[in-house]
Design a protein around this motif. Structure first.
Motif, PDB file in Angstrom:
ATOM      1  N   ARG A   1       0.859  -1.169   0.057  1.00 28.21           N
ATOM      2  CA  ARG A   1      -0.039   0.001   0.045  1.00 28.21           C
ATOM      3  C   ARG A   1       0.817   1.516   0.144  1.00 28.21           C
ATOM      4  NH1 ARG A   1      -2.596   3.018   4.176  1.00 28.21           N
ATOM      5  NH2 ARG A   1      -4.586   3.955   3.568  1.00 28.21           N
ATOM      6  N   SER A   2       1.881   1.334   0.931  1.00 25.49           N
ATOM      7  CA  SER A   2       2.941   2.337   0.842  1.00 25.49           C
ATOM      8  C   SER A   2       4.294   1.862   1.265  1.00 25.49           C
ATOM      9  CB  SER A   2       2.515   3.335   2.127  1.00 25.49           C
ATOM     10  OG  SER A   2       1.295   3.885   1.903  1.00 25.49           O
TER      11      SER A   2
ATOM     12  N   ARG B   1       3.370  10.797   2.731  1.00 25.27           N
ATOM     13  CA  ARG B   1       2.383  12.034   2.130  1.00 25.27           C
ATOM     14  C   ARG B   1       3.271  12.777   1.135  1.00 25.27           C
ATOM     15  NH1 ARG B   1       1.773  13.441   6.689  1.00 25.27           N
ATOM     16  NH2 ARG B   1       3.284  15.087   7.011  1.00 25.27           N
TER      17      ARG B   1
ATOM     18  N   PRO C   1      -0.681   6.536   0.328  1.00 26.44           N
ATOM     19  CA  PRO C   1      -1.499   6.720   1.274  1.00 26.44           C
ATOM     20  C   PRO C   1      -0.898   6.545   2.695  1.00 26.44           C
ATOM     21  CG  PRO C   1      -2.352   5.018  -0.333  1.00 26.44           C
ATOM     22  CD  PRO C   1      -0.987   5.426  -0.827  1.00 26.44           C
TER      23      PRO C   1
ATOM     24  N   ARG D   1      -2.798   3.974   8.377  1.00 26.45           N
ATOM     25  CA  ARG D   1      -3.997   4.505   9.305  1.00 26.45           C
ATOM     26  C   ARG D   1      -4.156   3.822  10.704  1.00 26.45           C
ATOM     27  NH1 ARG D   1      -8.187   2.620   4.553  1.00 26.45           N
ATOM     28  NH2 ARG D   1      -6.828   1.079   4.706  1.00 26.45           N
TER      29      ARG D   1
END
Length: 452
Positions: free
Chosen positions: A314-315, A339, A344, A347
């Motif tokens: 995802r990152s 960022r 993304p 979280r």
């Protein structure tokens, strides 16, 4: 009759004494003592509490004798680049400064003003790191200094009263010529350093004195040099990842690679045992995960389980980015890096840990691909040794990222390599590096992870 040796293995966060019993064609390891390594800040400088470390290692040696009755040898390995400063009487002037201390920034500029980066690399083959010994020394006041003694050599000196500079660790200073294994007289002269600043060089696997009647041997005193000895490879077509607080990712070669392309790819040429070259790149390693774990106050098992349930890829951040070097605020820095690169942001703790592990796997893939391209040395297996070998998710992700099998273990590679070199020096073993690895593979077989 079985012989027992003691490996003193000091890492950035703890030290331990591990005994190795050689008998019946194998090696039996036992950790007999562990102690903390807690740096202290003194008058604004981050320093190693070297006397506490010395007490820890001598307590460990006593524990080893109590357990086994008699030792056949002692060897010491530690992290690289740091050192103690001795006066003419052999007294330590101050606790050694920590490589994470910020004082070295001025030293980098001073060295590069005299020896440009390209020529420094062509002379020493050492990857640029702001904490390399050559830069630390440029930030020092050396007028009252008689000797600069690298950390494992300093501890050996306190045990034996004999001074020396072990060659594998000397190669990390940025002052050694990797082609000859000798100090670069030209570089010393240009930087205004005395030729006799370091005690005489000595190879791994020679007598370094004695402690309470027990022989002390030099080993691969840079911990990665010892770890690479214990890579249980069946041929020379392997890459290694020595995975702990740092990850050292590379190849074992016969000759250094000193090209401008290698410098721009930020590879280092460090000497290994038996004159080998460790052609490798430093990757930030499990430091990233350790800092996240410390900040969040969560158990490692919880983080790894959560990471395994999180979406893959995802990152991904650059695990070699210097921004991740200082302690504190790691989660925020990883989030900021995501960022800034348009990815993304994590979280929850699971996504944060998964980002770290995916990033390490990608960094390993890139380092191995670059190493093979720059050296022409091809590999068909990766050996991941050290504490990271316990991290099954990291091993699996690395195999998938690299597309070749990853063989995990031994976790105690540094201690095992230390002990193997001692035993050969003492005559308890003989043979080549490959012979030592064959013995280790038979008694400590690695666990395979195949790409899916």
């Amino acid at each position: 009759m079985a012989e027992v040796f003691a490996a003193v293995d000091l890492g950035a966060s703890s030290g331990r004494v591990v005994t190795g019993r050689f008998g019946d064609g194998g090696l039996e390891l036992a950790e007999v003592h562990r102690f903390p390594n807690e740096p202290v800040r003194c008058r604004g400088t981050l320093r190693w509490d070297i006397r506490s470390l010395y007490k820890g290692l001598t307590d460990g040696l006593r524990a080893a004798v109590e357990r086994h009755g008699e030792l056949s040898g002692i060897g010491i390995d530690t992290w690289a680049v740091d050192y103690g400063l001795l006066d003419a009487s052999g007294t330590l002037l101050a606790d050694p400064a920590h490589y994470r201390d910020t004082r070295t920034a001025a030293g980098v500029d001073r060295v590069h003003a005299v020896v440009p980066p390209a020529r420094l690399y062509a002379t020493t083959g050492i990857q640029f790191q702001p904490f390399n010994t050559v830069f630390q020394l440029a930030a020092e006041e050396l007028a009252a200094v008689s000797s600069v003694v690298l950390i494992p050599d300093l501890l050996s000196y306190w045990l034996t009263g004999e001074l020396g500079t072990e060659r594998t660790n000397a190669s990390t200073t940025g002052l050694l010529d990797p082609r000859t294994g000798e100090w670069s007289a030209e570089l010393f002269g240009e930087l205004g350093l005395r030729q006799d600043l370091f005690p005489p060089l000595r190879d791994p696997g020679v007598a370094a004195g004695s402690y309470e009647g027990c022989p002390v041997y030099t080993v691969g005193s840079h911990d990665t040099a010892s770890a690479v000895v214990a890579v249980p490879a069946a041929s020379d077509r392997f890459a290694y990842i020595s995975c702990g607080t740092w990850s050292l990712v590379g190849l074992e070669l016969d000759e250094p690679v000193l090209t401008e392309q290698a410098r721009l790819a930020n590879f280092t040429n460090e000497r290994g045992v038996d004159g080998k070259i460790r052609f490798l790149r430093n990757v930030m390693g499990l430091w990233l995960l350790q800092e996240v774990q410390r900040e969040l106050g969560l158990g490692l098992g919880y983080l790894l389980d959560a990471a395994a349930r999180s979406a893959p890829g995802r990152s991904v951040v650059d695990a070699t980015d210097p921004r991740f070097l200082p302690p504190g605020g790691m989660a925020a820095r990883i989030t900021a890096a995501c960022r800034e690169t348009g990815q993304p942001e994590p979280r929850d703790p699971g996504e944060l840990a998964r980002c770290v592990l995916d990033s390490l796997a990608v960094a390993y893939r890139e380092a191995i691909a670059d190493a093979t391209r720059l050296s022409g040395h091809q590999v068909d297996a990766i050996h991941l040794v050290g504490g990271g070998a316990r991290n099954e998710l990291l091993c699996r992700l690395t195999a998938e990222a690299c597309g070749v099998p990853v063989y995990a273990g031994p976790t105690e590679a540094t201690a095992a390599g230390n002990l193997l070199v001692q035993a050969r020096a003492a005559g308890a073993l003989d043979g080549s590096l490959q012979d030592l690895r064959t013995l280790l593979r038979a008694t400590h077989p690695p666990h395979p992870h195949h790409p899916e």
